[in-house]
Design an enzyme around this catalytic site. Structure first.
Site, mmCIF file in Angstrom:
data_model
loop_
_atom_site.group_PDB
_atom_site.id
_atom_site.type_symbol
_atom_site.label_atom_id
_atom_site.label_comp_id
_atom_site.label_asym_id
_atom_site.label_seq_id
_atom_site.Cartn_x
_atom_site.Cartn_y
_atom_site.Cartn_z
ATOM 1 C CG ASN A 9 -14.646 6.705 2.855
ATOM 2 O OD1 ASN A 9 -13.708 7.635 2.913
ATOM 3 N ND2 ASN A 9 -14.878 6.203 1.317
ATOM 4 C CD1 TRP A 10 -14.582 9.513 9.219
ATOM 5 C CD2 TRP A 10 -13.490 11.300 9.732
ATOM 6 N NE1 TRP A 10 -14.221 9.212 10.183
ATOM 7 C CE2 TRP A 10 -12.972 9.825 10.499
ATOM 8 C CE3 TRP A 10 -12.122 12.280 9.238
ATOM 9 C CZ2 TRP A 10 -12.648 10.682 11.541
ATOM 10 C CZ3 TRP A 10 -11.583 12.585 10.741
ATOM 11 C CH2 TRP A 10 -11.822 11.752 11.970
ATOM 12 C CG HIS A 95 -15.388 5.442 -2.456
ATOM 13 N ND1 HIS A 95 -16.793 5.582 -3.025
ATOM 14 C CD2 HIS A 95 -15.459 4.563 -1.487
ATOM 15 C CE1 HIS A 95 -17.331 5.762 -2.184
ATOM 16 N NE2 HIS A 95 -17.040 4.754 -1.150
ATOM 17 N N GLY A 235 -20.919 6.824 6.870
ATOM 18 C CA GLY A 235 -21.941 7.528 7.632
ATOM 19 C C GLY A 235 -22.157 7.264 8.725
#
Ligand code: 13P
Length: 253
Positions: A9-10, A95, A235
C-alpha cells in the site's frame, strides 16, 4: 491451502517516474501468481500506467479506495466502474487512515464492499483497534463489530473471496509490530467471526492479512502463523528490493 497475498500500500507516495521505475524493476522478478499473489496498491493517477506495464506479468494492481456509486455528482470521487475499466483487480477499503482522517464509517465500508463485488474487484477490507482499545481490552469486540458490519448482506460465496487485513492502528507506521502471536490471535478470532456469520467453508477460505510495520526482517515469522495468509505493507513496500523480499516470503511451492 490458502494462497498468500502480499500487497504493498503505497499510500500517498511516489512520483509518476518513481512508480514506473519501481514497476519495471519488480515486474519480471516477482514469483509466479500460482504461488503467491503480489499486489501493488498505488495512487489513482498511476493506476493506468501500472496496469499497462504489468499486463503480461505476475504483478496485480490495486486501488487504495473508491466510492460506492457507479457515477454521478460526487466531485472528487472515483467509481468501481472506472477502476474496472482500467484493469485494476483489487481495492483496499476502510483503511484506518480513511476512517480516521476522512470519516469513513462501517456503513460506507459495507457499501463499498458490495460495490467492489458488483464490479468484480477483490476487496481488501481493513479492520483494527486503536492503542486505547487494546489497552482497555476491547480489541476482540471491536474487530467483531467491524467485520460484522463490513460483510453485512454478502453471500457466503462472496465472503470466501474476501481479503481481510488486520491492521492494529498502533502498529501502523510506528515501527511497533504486533508480535506474531498477538497478530495471529486476532486473525484466528477474525476467522471465527467469519465462521459464525458465513459458515465454516467461508471461514476456511477467507484470506486474512496482517499489516503494521511489516518488513523483510519480520515477514517470515508473521506469515508462518496459522491464520495469517499474507501482509498489507506500507513503508516497506516502497522500495523494489524490499517489496521483492516480501513477496518471495509469501511463496508456497
Ligand atoms: O497501513 C499499513 C498498510 O496498509 C501499514 O503501514 P506500515 O507498513 O508503514 O506500518
Amino acid at each position: 491451502m490458502r494462497k498468500q497475498v502480499i500487497a504493498g500500500n503505497w499510500k500517498m507516495n511516489k512520483t509518476h517516474k518513481e512508480a514506473e521505475s519501481f514497476i519495471n524493476e519488480v515486474k519480471g522478478k516477482v514469483p509466479s501468481k500460482e504461488n503467491v499473489e503480489s499486489v501493488v496498491c498505488a495512487p489513482f493517477p498511476f493506476l493506468q500506467k501500472l496496469v499497462e506495464e504489468t499486463k503480461d506479468s505476475d504483478v496485480e494492481i490495486g486501488a487504495q479506495n473508491m466510492y460506492f456509486e457507479e457515477n454521478g455528482a460526487f466531485t472528487g470521487e472515483v467509481s468501481p466502474v472506472m477502476l474496472k475499466e482500467l484493469g485494476v483487480t483489487y481495492v483496499v477499503l476502510g483503511h484506518s487512515e480513511r476512517r480516521d482522517v476522512f470519516g469513513e464509517t462501517d456503513e460506507t465500508v459495507n457499501k463499498k464492499v458490495h460495490a467492489a463485488f458488483d464490479h468484480d474487484l477483490t476487496p481488501i477490507v481493513c479492520v483494527g483497534e486503536s492503542l486505547e482499545q487494546r489497552e482497555s481490552d476491547e480489541t476482540m469486540n471491536h474487530i467483531e463489530s467491524q467485520i460484522t458490519k463490513a460483510v453485512e448482506g454478502l453471500t457466503d460465496d462472496q465472503v470466501k473471496q474476501l481479503i481481510i487485513a488486520y491492521e492494529p492502528i498502533w502498529a501502523i507506521g510506528t515501527g511497533r509490530t504486533a508480535s506474531s502471536e498477538q497478530a495471529n490471535e486476532v486473525c484466528t478470532h477474525i476467522r471465527k467471526v467469519v465462521g459464525k456469520l458465513s459458515g465454516d467453508e467461508a471461514a476456511e477460505a477467507v484470506r486474512i492479512q496482517y499489516g503494521g510495520s511489516v518488513k523483510p526482517a519480520n515477514v517470515d515469522e508473521l506469515l508462518s502463523q496459522s491464520d495469517i495468509d499474507g501482509a498489507l505493507v506500507g513503508g516497506a513496500s516502497l522500495e523494489a528490493d524490499s517489496f521483492l523480499k516480501l513477496v518471495e516470503a509469501g511463496k508456497h511451492e
